[in-house]
Scaffold this active site. Structure first.
Site, mmCIF file in Angstrom:
data_model
loop_
_atom_site.group_PDB
_atom_site.id
_atom_site.type_symbol
_atom_site.label_atom_id
_atom_site.label_comp_id
_atom_site.label_asym_id
_atom_site.label_seq_id
_atom_site.Cartn_x
_atom_site.Cartn_y
_atom_site.Cartn_z
ATOM 1 C CB CYS A 167 -2.699 1.325 -2.643
ATOM 2 S SG CYS A 167 -2.792 3.045 -3.141
ATOM 3 C CD GLU B 163 -2.792 8.740 7.129
ATOM 4 O OE1 GLU B 163 -1.779 9.246 7.628
ATOM 5 O OE2 GLU B 163 -2.756 7.744 6.376
ATOM 6 C CB CYS C 282 -9.971 5.507 -0.528
ATOM 7 S SG CYS C 282 -8.546 6.061 0.450
ATOM 8 C CG ASP D 245 -1.826 1.185 1.314
ATOM 9 O OD1 ASP D 245 -2.627 1.338 0.389
ATOM 10 O OD2 ASP D 245 -1.747 1.976 2.262
ATOM 11 C CB SER D 246 0.245 4.774 -0.872
ATOM 12 O OG SER D 246 -0.972 4.869 -0.157
ATOM 13 C CG HIS E 98 -7.093 6.283 4.687
ATOM 14 N ND1 HIS E 98 -6.202 5.652 3.858
ATOM 15 C CD2 HIS E 98 -6.340 6.892 5.651
ATOM 16 C CE1 HIS E 98 -4.962 5.891 4.291
ATOM 17 N NE2 HIS E 98 -5.025 6.636 5.362
#
Lengths: 271, 271
Positions: free
Chosen positions: A73, A152, A185, A10-11, A187
């Site tokens: 990702c 985040e 995504c 993942d990024s 997140h």
């Protein structure tokens, strides 16, 4: 039976929300994770750069001799899956195709909404994959650039700033009769609650990471690639920067404490 | 008289808010800008990684034979200015020292508040520079991780989400008698209005980028390094990714259209 690990990249740390589903559905598999935290995020970058980074991530993981690579990702899946598949000697599962397929199945011809990063939305990867699945449902896309930093930062998903931001991004969906919304995504599953609240209970929510974990399971089962030993699989994480932040923020995505995080020097992944 | 260009680097496009002040105060100087848009942001990354990136950025700019290098990024100034100075054959001006000095001068012993990225705040660079200036005013720091994405998205600074976020971050300052607030990130000048509204008109605002431009001016003047020709200086920008986004978003920081943006291949800056 195949005891080699499943490799995931993942990024950054978002892919841990995909690992959470992998560990739930395949608890006895070993997992090796690479998070490119030195160059995160990928979602505002171009195809050329994302392809270069994704290939470096995948090549780094090949040293662990995995049986399969998961591109956790969404941006990398949307922009670089073909290139990663071309260079990988083992099967590659992304998150876009499983998410698109699940959305197509559950929409029943009704409107599908895709939420994602700028790069994922601009790539048109989800609408293309939905059409490739033979589904001609209307697809409506929304880039939600604030969702990643909101998550985040560890904000309360039901706090006023998150609620207001979710309501604002999803406002265009209120005039449409949306049947399915795709969390495009890694997140966004952490904002599932306010997203569901904004859309109402009738809208079905597809988590691409959860669907990718299902695809991995069924693909390994089909190929006789499952580890059939009765044991608890290990998990080792490697990051290109900031293991402390990865451990602290990442545990919210994994819903489990993170052990074994190692910092990787650039010469080991930059090609 | 010295006709060599002034070189400026930043993690991305934020440094253009510093260039804006440079161009106002030194309109006849040539400027060369490098924005590391492939690896932006620096504000959540570790010292080791930021030092490596900052040295690569500075070395890239040396090929243009500048007379001076400006580290326009607060995070890079806070974490890597010593290393850049050590490796640069020409003078290096960061944004932290000029901002800290201006805050110390204007505080009159009253409380100073620093707003910045996670990495800038954790580095303690501003409190250290304020103390080094012989100022023993109380310093209160606040990391504001949502400010950069809010600005990059191009939101109305007076819209409800920005206002609410600014109010929330600055709430701890309300019980303190703050005299000066430092905008310790190149993006924050674009939120000057809601920050001023939240703090009241008595609080003085220091823009570190503006102070850095003053330092460049006086330093060049002192060394006889100004270009004294009567002309309009050129500006050339180089980015490690996404020139289109740089041009579109960056013009809001420069307050001027951006011409001459070139994409730089990794082999030219990665060492």
């Amino acid at each position: 039976m195949d005891k080699r690990p499943i490799a995931v990249f993942d990024s950054g740390l978002g892919g841990l929300s995909v690992v959470r589903h992998l560990r739930e559905s395949l608890p006895n598999e070993d997992i090796v994770y690479f998070g490119d935290t030195a160059r995160v995020p990928y979602g505002t970058k171009t195809r050329t750069t994302v392809v270069k980074f994704a290939l470096e991530d995948a090549h780094y993981l090949l040293r662990f001799e995995p049986k399969l690579i998961v591109v956790a990702c969404n941006t990398a899946s949307a922009l670089a899956i073909d290139e990663v598949r071309r260079e990988s000697p083992v099967p590659v599962v992304g998150v876009v195709e499983p998410g698109a397929l699940a959305a197509a199945e559950r929409a029943g011809g009704g409107t599908i909404a895709i939420l994602g990063t700028e790069a994922t939305i601009n790539s048109q990867a989800y609408p293309k994959a939905i059409a490739a699945a033979g589904c001609d449902a209307p697809v409506f896309q929304i880039a939600c650039p604030l969702f990643v930093p909101l998550v985040e930062e560890g904000r309360d998903p039901n706090g006023p700033i998150v609620r207001m931001t979710v309501d604002e991004y999803l406002a265009p969906l209120r005039q449409r009769d949306v049947h399915v919304v795709v969390l495009g995504c890694t997140h966004y599953p952490l904002l599932r609650e306010p997203i569901a609240a904004a859309l109402g209970t009738r809208v079905k929510i597809v988590d691409s990471g959860c669907e990718a974990a299902r695809t991995v399971h069924s693909q390994l089962e089909r190929n006789g690639g499952l580890c059939r030993e009765s044991r608890i699989g290990t998990m080792h994480s490697y990051v290109s920067d900031n293991p402390a932040r990865f451990r602290a923020v990442g545990s919210r995505f994994l819903e489990h404490p993170i052990e074994h995080v190692e910092l990787v020097d650039p010469e080991h992944y930059i090609r």
